[in-house]
Design a protein around this motif. Structure first.
Motif, PDB file in Angstrom:
ATOM      1  N   SER A 110     -73.741-117.970 -46.517  1.00  0.00           N
ATOM      2  CA  SER A 110     -74.856-118.237 -45.607  1.00  0.00           C
ATOM      3  C   SER A 110     -74.610-119.559 -44.887  1.00  0.00           C
ATOM      4  N   ASP A 152     -81.965-108.268 -45.944  1.00  0.00           N
ATOM      5  CA  ASP A 152     -81.624-108.932 -44.685  1.00  0.00           C
ATOM      6  C   ASP A 152     -80.637-110.079 -44.908  1.00  0.00           C
ATOM      7  N   ILE A 153     -80.825-110.818 -46.005  1.00  0.00           N
ATOM      8  CA  ILE A 153     -79.916-111.916 -46.323  1.00  0.00           C
ATOM      9  C   ILE A 153     -78.545-111.374 -46.707  1.00  0.00           C
ATOM     10  N   LYS A 169     -76.661-110.394 -43.545  1.00  0.00           N
ATOM     11  CA  LYS A 169     -76.114-111.568 -42.865  1.00  0.00           C
ATOM     12  C   LYS A 169     -74.892-112.107 -43.596  1.00  0.00           C
ATOM     13  N   SER A 170     -74.934-112.087 -44.921  1.00  0.00           N
ATOM     14  CA  SER A 170     -73.788-112.537 -45.709  1.00  0.00           C
ATOM     15  C   SER A 170     -72.566-111.665 -45.443  1.00  0.00           C
ATOM     16  N   GLU A 193     -72.018-109.883 -42.730  1.00  0.00           N
ATOM     17  CA  GLU A 193     -71.586-110.155 -41.348  1.00  0.00           C
ATOM     18  C   GLU A 193     -70.721-111.406 -41.292  1.00  0.00           C
ATOM     19  N   LEU A 194     -71.133-112.461 -41.985  1.00  0.00           N
ATOM     20  CA  LEU A 194     -70.363-113.709 -41.998  1.00  0.00           C
ATOM     21  C   LEU A 194     -69.036-113.537 -42.730  1.00  0.00           C
TER      22      LEU A 194
END
Length: 339
Positions: free
Chosen positions: A241, A321-322, A325-326, A328-329
């Protein structure tokens, strides 16, 4: 080097209701997450097997088959198949079918597993813990290499010139990795058999495992296997994150799962000091911002000469959702820095 993501399907516990998160919701979230992994270029997805109330997935093959229908490129592996309490013929049949569905993307990570619930569940004795695995691995490897199988052992009925279908895409052969937790005998067995190695490192300092990996390399070559075909993976707890508050907040997810497991194993409650120590450069937790995580993966690659890193990313069931995002990163910024 390949970059992968692993999951166990952890289910968050709600102390207000006294219930775990709905397993159906979790599995649908996992499928959405795997679809994103494929889109952002993650190389491998590994799905674990557990038979407990706090995990959603007891049949990785089913989840991986569903994932195969919504992905195009990502390799789909079990992480791990608890082979000691599984039937090798069925394991091969399930994964060869997955291989055909996915057009050659199926892999098997075999191991003894870190939990024992599957043994009494499937009618096996823990007294046969080691012998069950060794015998079933021998049979699985034979099925993987031969279409007509003749085999005999002590704990399973013999096979006499029997065929196992369907056959996997690559001349009937599936990639079968040996997953270990640090036992030298397991590493030696994998090396002698020429099997790719997955080392789970979830505590302490990864550098402590260097002698073990060097031992594998030495014995792999001593057994006469081709050095160019050697594959070594590290599997460690990971979360990414760009928001430090999210990284700090993830401690509570992580602690909740560690403490649940620890109650049955006599562990002391997990502390923030352990979390921060694990996140340090020499620690075993790949949790932080993209630069911190990628620098640490590169550090591990330098130490071990690994060909694959699998980040185990759903400990404690963080918010969907978190998680997205993790992922995706991981596929964007971490992969860029690593590759």
């Amino acid at each position: 080097m390949e970059l992968g993501i692993g999951m166990f399907g952890d289910l968050a516990f709600d102390p207000k209701t006294g219930k775990y998160k709905d397993a159906g919701i979790k599995i649908r979230e996992i499928l959405e997450q795997v679809k994103l992994m494929d889109e952002v270029g993650i190389d491998v997805f590994a799905m674990g097997e557990h038979h407990r109330a706090d995990y959603a997935v007891s049949s990785p093959e089913m989840v991986l088959a569903a994932a195969a229908s919504i992905t195009k490129n990502i390799k789909l592996a079990s992480g791990v198949t608890v082979l000691s309490s599984s039937e090798p013929v069925k394991v091969y049949e399930d994964f060869s079918t997955l291989d055909l569905i996915s057009d050659g993307r199926a892999e098997i990570f075999v191991g003894r597993g870190s939990f024992i619930e599957s043994f009494p569940l499937y009618g096996y004795s823990l007294n046969d813990y080691d012998e069950l695995f060794d015998e079933k691995l021998e049979l699985l490897l034979k099925i993987n290499s031969e279409e007509n199988v003749s085999w005999s052992g002590k704990l399973r009925a013999p096979m006499q010139n029997q065929t196992v279908y369907p056959r996997a895409k690559n001349n009937g052969k599936l990639p079968i990795w040996r997953a270990v937790g640090g036992t030298p005998q397991s590493v030696l067995s994998a090396a002698k058999l020429g099997m790719p190695l997955v080392v789970a490192i979830i505590g302490g300092m990864p550098v402590q495992f260097k002698n073990l990996v060097d031992f594998y390399k030495q014995e792999y070559l001593n057994a006469g296997h081709d050095a160019s075909e050697m594959q070594i993976a590290i599997h460690s707890h990971t979360f990414v994150s760009e928001d430090q508050n999210v990284v700090d907040g993830y401690f509570h997810n992580y602690k909740s799962q560690m403490d649940r497991i620890g109650k049955s194993r006599g562990w002391a409650p997990y502390t923030k000091m352990q979390y921060d120590g694990g996140r340090a450069r020499e620690g075993a937790l790949f949790i932080g911002n993209p630069k911190e995580v990628s620098d640490k993966i590169n550090y591990i690659k330098e130490i071990f000469g690994i060909t694959r890193f699998v980040g185990h990313m759903d400990v404690g069931d963080p918010n969907h959702d978190i998680m997205m995002k993790s992922i995706e990163l991981m596929g964007d910024k971490v992969a860029q820095n690593v590759k």
